[in-house]
Design a protein around this motif. Structure first.
Motif: not given
Ligand SMILES: Cc1cc2nc3c(=O)[nH]c(=O)nc-3n(C[C@H](O)[C@H](O)[C@H](O)COP(=O)(O)OP(=O)(O)OC[C@H]3O[C@@H](n4cnc5c(N)ncnc54)[C@H](O)[C@@H]3O)c2cc1C
Ligand code: FES
Ligand code: FES
Lengths: 264, 160
Positions: A99, A108, A166, A174
């Protein structure tokens, strides 16, 4: 709370509808529909555009263009974007990746925005009907952005030149403690000829580690060579303290993870 | 609130409804259409209990607006059993004690179904990755992982 959704077949018409107060663009909805579900009363209507170019990926002559509605899952499975698949797969679990769009990721707030960290290291250009902006300028002013982002464009980099990491506590998915992306070019003698390093979660939005970039140039990617860059890795950072990590912790572990990425 | 028409197939059956614009797919399915198999846990995208399959992809129905599903093929857990016979995944969840309170189960089964549709013989790591967006507060996950691996094995035996 239910809200009205208006769908337009062109970005132009959607841009016009977005001028109304209380209106927000709907990308994948993972942040805006969540906000509506949580009772964000500043939202009264969503606007989206189904213009096909928004969902297109083109890779040609070393140049990449990714439409703003392209999802992380589509990037991760695109054969021409293998170097970026790790960064796309870093965003949420499987359903979120199906999505979450590139356009939405640009907006974001930390601790999100992992893919945007990759785009910042790649020196992407962010396009809208108002023209093109270098990603750094776009990120600095994103709150005042009025126009629908239509695409991001950048030069294709191979794995090795482009690196991404990451760091999260919950595996395999996570939210980030921090994320790092780097584009490193090396001269034939192995010394770094140019470097661009982007950090996620080290400020309220993705940022460049400019002091570390500078300290790397002319150095080799060895423990001794990268030591000066690691010393200044946290310069100008201002991470948040959130349920994932404290600002202090993020600052302490950044050089450790940057070191791992540079020596990988 | 403006009513808008939505039309999609749900577990193979045509559905056409008028809904309030902006309604989430989760609310449309549960309150309007009466399919209560997707559960509303967090409404924030974090628990996965509302997971459904839209055009072959795993999605969160709590963050999807129903109007954006016009023309789509939607599958929920309630569409899996055929003629009263449980789907191999449903059977495996029961047999492996992978269900306790059962709240997460429909979402887990949807995530597992997409995995097995694309990867009929997944590794344990692939199962863990496929379920990583789904939270279970009861089972400790291991029985769920084993159930998915068992269903995969029984599927491949059936196919052999
Ligand atoms: C459970 C969960 C886990 C998550 N994990 C991660 C993670 O690990 N890493 C990460 O980076 N993010 C994560 N996210 C955040 C989010 O899913 C992603 O950042 C995603 O890329 C946002 O894209 P979207 O299309 O869903 O945004 P939307 O929610 O649709 O939009 C977000 C904002 O951007 C604006 N916008 C969207 N598209 C455009 C456009 N084309 N032009 C102009 N404005 C636009 C919207 O109006 C809105 O203000 C997570 C979210 C959830 C719910
Ligand atoms: S209810 Fe949709 S993810 Fe929790
Ligand atoms: S069985 Fe209770 S939440 Fe998973």
């Amino acid at each position: 709370m239910a809200l009205a959704l208006q769908t337009f077949s062109t970005v132009k018409d959607a841009n016009a509808a977005l001028r109304a107060a209380g209106t927000r663009y709907l990308g994948g909805g993972t942040l805006v529909v969540r906000a509506a579900n949580e009772g964000d009363v500043s939202l009264s209507s969503f606007v989206r555009s189904t213009e096909p170019s928004l969902s297109a990926i083109t890779v040609s002559s070393g140049k990449v263009s990714i439409g703003a509605s392209v999802t992380m899952a589509a990037i991760a499975r695109h054969p021409g974007l293998a170097a970026l698949s790790g960064a796309a797969r870093a965003v949420g679990g499987p359903a979120i990746r199906n999505m979450a769009t590139v356009g939405g990721n640009l907006f974001a707030p930390a601790p999100y925005g992992d893919f945007t960290v990759a785009l910042l290291a790649l020196d992407a250009t962010v396009s809208s009907d108002n023209g093109d902006l270098p990603i750094e300028a776009f990120l600095a002013t994103r709150e005042s952005n009025q126009a629908i982002v239509t695409a991001v464009r950048f030069e294709l980099r191979t794995e090795g030149v482009f690196r991404f990491l990451k760091v999260s506590r919950v595996k395999p998915k996570g939210v980030s403690v921090l994320s790092i992306a780097a584009v490193l070019e090396q001269a034939p003698d192995g010394t770094v000829s140019s470097s661009r390093i982007a950090l996620g979660c080290m400020a309220d939005r993705p940022m460049r580690a400019k002091a570390a970039e500078k300290a790397l140039v002319g150095r080799t990617l060895t423990s001794d060579g990268i030591a000066p860059a690691l010393t200044v890795a946290s310069d100008d950072t201002s991470p948040a303290t959130d349920p994932i990590a404290s600002a202090w912790y993020r600052t302490q572990v950044l050089p450790v993870h940057l070191g791992r990425l540079l020596l990988a | 609130m403006a009513k808008v028409p939505v039309q999609f197939t749900l577990n193979g059956a045509e559905k056409a409804e008028f809904i309030d614009s902006g309604t989430t797919l989760l609310n449309a399915l549960r309150d309007k259409i009466g399919d209560t198999s997707p559960k509303g846990g967090c409404h924030q995208g974090t628990c996965g209990a509302c997971s459904v399959i839209i055009d072959g992809e795993l999605r969160l129905s709590c963050l999807t607006l129903a109007e954006t599903c016009n023309g789509a093929a939607i599958i929920t857990t309630s569409g899996l059993s055929e003629g009263g016979v449980l789907h191999p995944l449903q059977r495996a969840f029961l047999d492996a004690f992978a269900t306790q309170c059962g709240f997460c189960t429909p979402g887990m089964i949807m995530a597992a179904k997409v995995l097995l549709d694309h990867t009929p013989n997944p590794s344990r790591d692939e199962v863990v990755e496929a379920l990583s967006g789904n939270i279970c507060r009861c089972t400790g996950y291991e029985p769920i992982i084993q159930a998915v691996l068992t269903a995969a094995r029984s599927n491949s035996q059936n196919a052999a």
